[in-house]
Design an enzyme around this catalytic site. Structure first.
Site, PDB file in Angstrom:
ATOM      1  N   GLN A 131     -15.464   3.003  -7.616  1.00 49.69           N
ATOM      2  CA  GLN A 131     -14.852   1.901  -6.872  1.00 49.69           C
ATOM      3  C   GLN A 131     -13.396   2.256  -6.598  1.00 49.69           C
ATOM      4  O   GLN A 131     -12.691   1.528  -5.919  1.00 49.69           O
ATOM      5  CB  GLN A 131     -14.894   0.617  -7.717  1.00 49.69           C
ATOM      6  N   ASN A 132     -12.926   3.352  -7.192  1.00 46.79           N
ATOM      7  CA  ASN A 132     -11.507   3.696  -7.078  1.00 46.79           C
ATOM      8  C   ASN A 132     -11.183   4.335  -5.737  1.00 46.79           C
ATOM      9  O   ASN A 132     -11.987   5.045  -5.155  1.00 46.79           O
ATOM     10  CB  ASN A 132     -11.094   4.633  -8.222  1.00 46.79           C
ATOM     11  N   CYS A 183      -1.622   3.357  15.905  1.00 49.49           N
ATOM     12  CA  CYS A 183      -2.687   4.287  16.264  1.00 49.49           C
ATOM     13  C   CYS A 183      -2.238   5.201  17.409  1.00 49.49           C
ATOM     14  O   CYS A 183      -1.774   4.712  18.440  1.00 49.49           O
ATOM     15  CB  CYS A 183      -3.925   3.482  16.682  1.00 49.49           C
ATOM     16  N   HIS A 214     -15.153   1.845  -2.191  1.00 55.30           N
ATOM     17  CA  HIS A 214     -14.067   1.006  -1.670  1.00 55.30           C
ATOM     18  C   HIS A 214     -13.036   1.778  -0.858  1.00 55.30           C
ATOM     19  O   HIS A 214     -11.910   1.312  -0.681  1.00 55.30           O
ATOM     20  CB  HIS A 214     -13.397   0.234  -2.818  1.00 55.30           C
ATOM     21  N   THR A 261     -14.679  -0.378 -15.844  1.00 59.42           N
ATOM     22  CA  THR A 261     -14.735  -1.402 -14.781  1.00 59.42           C
ATOM     23  C   THR A 261     -14.992  -2.775 -15.397  1.00 59.42           C
ATOM     24  O   THR A 261     -15.741  -2.881 -16.377  1.00 59.42           O
ATOM     25  CB  THR A 261     -15.800  -1.091 -13.707  1.00 59.42           C
ATOM     26  N   SER A 262     -14.373  -3.798 -14.803  1.00 55.20           N
ATOM     27  CA  SER A 262     -14.609  -5.150 -15.303  1.00 55.20           C
ATOM     28  C   SER A 262     -15.984  -5.653 -14.841  1.00 55.20           C
ATOM     29  O   SER A 262     -16.492  -6.632 -15.371  1.00 55.20           O
ATOM     30  CB  SER A 262     -13.505  -6.091 -14.832  1.00 55.20           C
ATOM     31  N   ALA A 309     -11.084   5.720 -22.020  1.00 57.20           N
ATOM     32  CA  ALA A 309     -11.982   6.625 -21.304  1.00 57.20           C
ATOM     33  C   ALA A 309     -11.713   8.091 -21.635  1.00 57.20           C
ATOM     34  O   ALA A 309     -12.653   8.854 -21.910  1.00 57.20           O
ATOM     35  CB  ALA A 309     -11.845   6.383 -19.802  1.00 57.20           C
ATOM     36  N   TYR A 354       0.816  -1.214   0.000  1.00 55.81           N
ATOM     37  CA  TYR A 354       0.000   0.000   0.000  1.00 55.81           C
ATOM     38  C   TYR A 354       0.851   1.266   0.000  1.00 55.81           C
ATOM     39  O   TYR A 354       0.465   2.268  -0.608  1.00 55.81           O
ATOM     40  CB  TYR A 354      -1.031  -0.024   1.138  1.00 55.81           C
ATOM     41  N   ASP A 398      -8.313   6.172  -5.531  1.00 58.53           N
ATOM     42  CA  ASP A 398      -7.185   7.038  -5.887  1.00 58.53           C
ATOM     43  C   ASP A 398      -7.411   8.534  -5.725  1.00 58.53           C
ATOM     44  O   ASP A 398      -6.491   9.325  -5.962  1.00 58.53           O
ATOM     45  CB  ASP A 398      -6.712   6.718  -7.318  1.00 58.53           C
TER      46      ASP A 398
HETATM   47  C1  BJW Z   1     -10.213   0.732 -19.589  1.00 57.33           C
HETATM   48  C2  BJW Z   1      -8.998   1.395 -19.859  1.00 57.33           C
HETATM   49  C3  BJW Z   1      -9.092   2.676 -20.443  1.00 57.33           C
HETATM   50  C4  BJW Z   1      -8.529  -0.490 -18.959  1.00 57.33           C
HETATM   51  N1  BJW Z   1     -10.291   3.186 -20.703  1.00 57.33           N
HETATM   52  N2  BJW Z   1     -11.387   1.248 -19.869  1.00 57.33           N
HETATM   53  C5  BJW Z   1     -21.427 -12.117  -5.501  1.00 57.33           C
HETATM   54  C6  BJW Z   1     -20.946 -13.023  -6.433  1.00 57.33           C
HETATM   55  C7  BJW Z   1     -19.620 -13.458  -6.370  1.00 57.33           C
HETATM   56  C8  BJW Z   1     -18.751 -13.006  -5.381  1.00 57.33           C
HETATM   57  C9  BJW Z   1     -19.219 -12.107  -4.456  1.00 57.33           C
HETATM   58  C10 BJW Z   1     -20.541 -11.676  -4.523  1.00 57.33           C
HETATM   59  N3  BJW Z   1     -20.742 -10.799  -3.499  1.00 57.33           N
HETATM   60  C11 BJW Z   1     -19.576 -10.647  -2.826  1.00 57.33           C
HETATM   61  C12 BJW Z   1     -18.634 -11.442  -3.364  1.00 57.33           C
HETATM   62  C13 BJW Z   1     -17.226 -11.563  -2.879  1.00 57.33           C
HETATM   63  C14 BJW Z   1     -16.342 -10.437  -3.363  1.00 57.33           C
HETATM   64  C15 BJW Z   1     -16.369 -10.435  -4.880  1.00 57.33           C
HETATM   65  O1  BJW Z   1     -17.023  -9.637  -5.526  1.00 57.33           O
HETATM   66  N4  BJW Z   1     -15.606 -11.320  -5.483  1.00 57.33           N
HETATM   67  C16 BJW Z   1     -15.551 -11.466  -6.950  1.00 57.33           C
HETATM   68  C17 BJW Z   1     -14.225 -10.913  -7.461  1.00 57.33           C
HETATM   69  C18 BJW Z   1     -15.740 -12.920  -7.314  1.00 57.33           C
HETATM   70  N5  BJW Z   1     -16.755  -9.149  -2.820  1.00 57.33           N
HETATM   71  C19 BJW Z   1     -16.352  -8.730  -1.629  1.00 57.33           C
HETATM   72  O2  BJW Z   1     -15.641  -9.405  -0.917  1.00 57.33           O
HETATM   73  C20 BJW Z   1     -16.857  -7.357  -1.171  1.00 57.33           C
HETATM   74  N6  BJW Z   1     -17.398  -7.444   0.139  1.00 57.33           N
HETATM   75  C21 BJW Z   1     -18.493  -8.157   0.437  1.00 57.33           C
HETATM   76  O3  BJW Z   1     -19.136  -8.736  -0.391  1.00 57.33           O
HETATM   77  O4  BJW Z   1     -18.785  -8.165   1.775  1.00 57.33           O
HETATM   78  C22 BJW Z   1     -19.859  -8.972   2.258  1.00 57.33           C
HETATM   79  C23 BJW Z   1     -19.997  -8.661   3.716  1.00 57.33           C
HETATM   80  C24 BJW Z   1     -21.174  -8.115   4.180  1.00 57.33           C
HETATM   81  C25 BJW Z   1     -21.310  -7.816   5.542  1.00 57.33           C
HETATM   82  C26 BJW Z   1     -20.252  -8.053   6.409  1.00 57.33           C
HETATM   83  C27 BJW Z   1     -19.063  -8.580   5.945  1.00 57.33           C
HETATM   84  C28 BJW Z   1     -18.931  -8.885   4.584  1.00 57.33           C
HETATM   85  C29 BJW Z   1     -15.700  -6.362  -1.071  1.00 57.33           C
HETATM   86  C30 BJW Z   1     -15.037  -6.087  -2.365  1.00 57.33           C
HETATM   87  C31 BJW Z   1     -13.816  -5.185  -2.144  1.00 57.33           C
HETATM   88  C32 BJW Z   1     -13.025  -4.948  -3.407  1.00 57.33           C
HETATM   89  N7  BJW Z   1     -11.764  -4.367  -3.077  1.00 57.33           N
HETATM   90  C33 BJW Z   1     -10.825  -4.038  -4.138  1.00 57.33           C
HETATM   91  C34 BJW Z   1      -9.499  -3.552  -3.508  1.00 57.33           C
HETATM   92  C35 BJW Z   1      -9.631  -2.139  -2.926  1.00 57.33           C
HETATM   93  C36 BJW Z   1      -8.384  -1.692  -2.253  1.00 57.33           C
HETATM   94  C37 BJW Z   1      -7.193  -1.633  -3.165  1.00 57.33           C
HETATM   95  O5  BJW Z   1      -7.225  -0.995  -4.211  1.00 57.33           O
HETATM   96  O6  BJW Z   1      -6.204  -2.237  -2.814  1.00 57.33           O
HETATM   97  O7  BJW Z   1     -11.401  -3.021  -4.967  1.00 57.33           O
HETATM   98  S1  BJW Z   1     -10.541  -5.366  -5.284  1.00 57.33           S
HETATM   99  C38 BJW Z   1     -10.431  -4.352  -6.716  1.00 57.33           C
HETATM  100  O8  BJW Z   1     -11.512  -4.685  -7.627  1.00 57.33           O
HETATM  101  C39 BJW Z   1     -10.704  -2.919  -6.227  1.00 57.33           C
HETATM  102  C40 BJW Z   1     -11.603  -2.388  -7.318  1.00 57.33           C
HETATM  103  O9  BJW Z   1     -12.354  -1.283  -6.861  1.00 57.33           O
HETATM  104  C41 BJW Z   1     -12.438  -3.580  -7.686  1.00 57.33           C
HETATM  105  C42 BJW Z   1     -13.057  -3.488  -9.054  1.00 57.33           C
HETATM  106  O10 BJW Z   1     -12.094  -3.479 -10.064  1.00 57.33           O
HETATM  107  P1  BJW Z   1     -12.308  -2.552 -11.338  1.00 57.33           P
HETATM  108  O11 BJW Z   1     -12.323  -1.152 -10.945  1.00 57.33           O
HETATM  109  O12 BJW Z   1     -13.440  -3.042 -12.128  1.00 57.33           O
HETATM  110  O13 BJW Z   1     -10.895  -2.779 -12.110  1.00 57.33           O
HETATM  111  P2  BJW Z   1     -10.459  -3.981 -13.093  1.00 57.33           P
HETATM  112  O14 BJW Z   1      -8.982  -3.952 -13.167  1.00 57.33           O
HETATM  113  O15 BJW Z   1     -11.106  -5.232 -12.755  1.00 57.33           O
HETATM  114  O16 BJW Z   1     -11.063  -3.539 -14.507  1.00 57.33           O
HETATM  115  C43 BJW Z   1     -10.554  -2.443 -15.249  1.00 57.33           C
HETATM  116  C44 BJW Z   1     -11.429  -2.270 -16.478  1.00 57.33           C
HETATM  117  O17 BJW Z   1     -11.006  -1.095 -17.165  1.00 57.33           O
HETATM  118  C45 BJW Z   1     -11.311  -3.427 -17.484  1.00 57.33           C
HETATM  119  O18 BJW Z   1     -12.624  -3.790 -17.902  1.00 57.33           O
HETATM  120  C46 BJW Z   1     -10.523  -2.828 -18.659  1.00 57.33           C
HETATM  121  O19 BJW Z   1     -10.915  -3.349 -19.916  1.00 57.33           O
HETATM  122  C47 BJW Z   1     -10.879  -1.365 -18.548  1.00 57.33           C
HETATM  123  N8  BJW Z   1      -9.874  -0.405 -19.044  1.00 57.33           N
HETATM  124  N9  BJW Z   1      -7.967   0.657 -19.476  1.00 57.33           N
HETATM  125  C48 BJW Z   1     -11.429   2.520 -20.457  1.00 57.33           C
HETATM  126  N10 BJW Z   1      -7.982   3.457 -20.773  1.00 57.33           N
HETATM  127 ZN    ZN Z   2      -6.730   2.729  17.836  1.00 59.13          ZN
END
Ligand code: BJW
Ligand code: ZN
Length: 251
Positions: free
Chosen positions: A98-99, A151, A116, A192-193, A235, A64, A101
């Site tokens: 979702q970013n 902390c 996020h 977003t994917s 984008a 990080y 940044d």
């Molecule tokens: C361009 C481009 C250009 C490139 N122009 N386009 C239902 C079904 C299945 C699984 C689950 C479900 N519900 C929950 C889950 C589990 C899990 C999940 O979703 N897993 C799947 C992956 C299978 N979800 C979770 O765990 C979430 N929490 C949860 O469900 O909690 C339940 C709960 C309830 C109550 C109490 C306790 C628990 C939390 C999800 C957290 C995600 N965190 C991250 C990391 C953040 C911190 C960090 O950055 O380190 O978030 S993971 C990562 O993925 C990050 C992003 O925000 C997120 C999404 O990714 P994003 O933004 O879509 O990026 P990419 O890389 O995937 O895609 C980029 C896209 O851009 C591509 O399409 C390219 O083509 C395109 N692109 N250049 C335009 N120039």
């Molecule tokens: Zn503390």
């Protein structure tokens, strides 16, 4: 296609945008999935889960701090500015991202919902302590540090204020985002994917509530099946063109 998208936006009553890592790719911020994506180099479950942090906080903090450094140098691109401009024009009502940044805020978007978290904030892993490192002016000091951060209130480990896999999204942000999605008549989905839930429900809720979905992506995604209009391209390029067209239509 882009003309149709511009018309939909210009005629909308309540348009929102939903963004992912692809919108920041042109700012030099790596995406997660796909070529050059972070998860290709690193295993998500070793870095972006609460278990990983408990097991190896040093490794997680190293990852990080590296990203904070990288993102700290990044500047918003044409797509971030285009969304801020659409908000000023009164066309766009909110950006849900979702970013982590901070680039939408830097570009001037005011009604911003971060699902996020934010990489420039830290919080205590035990008590309620939170700190915005940009606001407190401690970002430089924090980045230069090599040891694990603690902390100031209770001495426990600080962690990045981001949402890891298996963790709940911030409740206020979630409720707000789902409410906006139900109200929206148009949702612009950018870079977003669409595979991470619950965030990926947003465009689906818009669609189920009778709204239209416009997607901008270099590739098809998990959202493409629900998109009414798919604009393939970077984008920054597509958004610049789209805003010009919308500007002419709403004048
Ligand atoms: C361009 C481009 C250009 C490139 N122009 N386009 C239902 C079904 C299945 C699984 C689950 C479900 N519900 C929950 C889950 C589990 C899990 C999940 O979703 N897993 C799947 C992956 C299978 N979800 C979770 O765990 C979430 N929490 C949860 O469900 O909690 C339940 C709960 C309830 C109550 C109490 C306790 C628990 C939390 C999800 C957290 C995600 N965190 C991250 C990391 C953040 C911190 C960090 O950055 O380190 O978030 S993971 C990562 O993925 C990050 C992003 O925000 C997120 C999404 O990714 P994003 O933004 O879509 O990026 P990419 O890389 O995937 O895609 C980029 C896209 O851009 C591509 O399409 C390219 O083509 C395109 N692109 N250049 C335009 N120039
Ligand atoms: Zn503390």
């Amino acid at each position: 296609m882009i003309e149709e998208a511009a018309r939909l936006m210009a005629r909308s009553r309540f348009a929102i945008a939903f963004t992912g890592a692809g919108i920041s790719a042109e700012s030099g911020v790596p995406t997660f999935r796909g070529p050059g994506g972070l998860w290709r180099q690193y295993r998500a479950e070793e870095l972006a889960t609460p278990e990983a942090f408990r097991r190896n906080p040093r490794l997680v903090w190293e990852f990080y701090r590296w990203r904070m450094n990288l993102i700290g140098k990044a500047k918003p691109n044409r797509a971030h500015y285009a969304l801020a401009e659409l908000e000023k024009m009164g066309v766009l009502k909110a950006v849900i991202t979702q970013n982590i940044d901070d680039l939408h805020r830097e570009a001037g978007t005011e009604n911003l919902i971060e699902l996020h978290g934010n990489i420039f904030r830290v919080r205590c892993s035990v008590c309620g302590y939170r700190e915005d490192l940009k606001k407190s002016g401690r970002l430089g000091e924090f980045l230069a540090g090599k040891s694990l951060p603690h902390c100031p209130d209770c001495g426990s480990l600080l962690r990045p204020d981001v949402v890891w896999f298996g963790e709940a999204l911030p409740e206020d942000a979630m409720n707000m985002a789902f409410g906006l999605a139900e109200r929206a008549d148009v949702c612009l989905v950018i870079g977003t994917s669409g595979v991470v839930y619950p965030a990926a429900y947003i465009p689906r809720i818009v669609k189920e509530s009778g709204g239209r979905v416009i997607e901008i992506n270099t590739e098809e995604s998990g959202i493409t099946p629900v998109a009414d209009i798919f604009l393939r391209g970077k984008a920054g390029e597509v958004m610049e063109e789209l805003v010009k067209m919308i500007g002419r239509l709403v004048k």
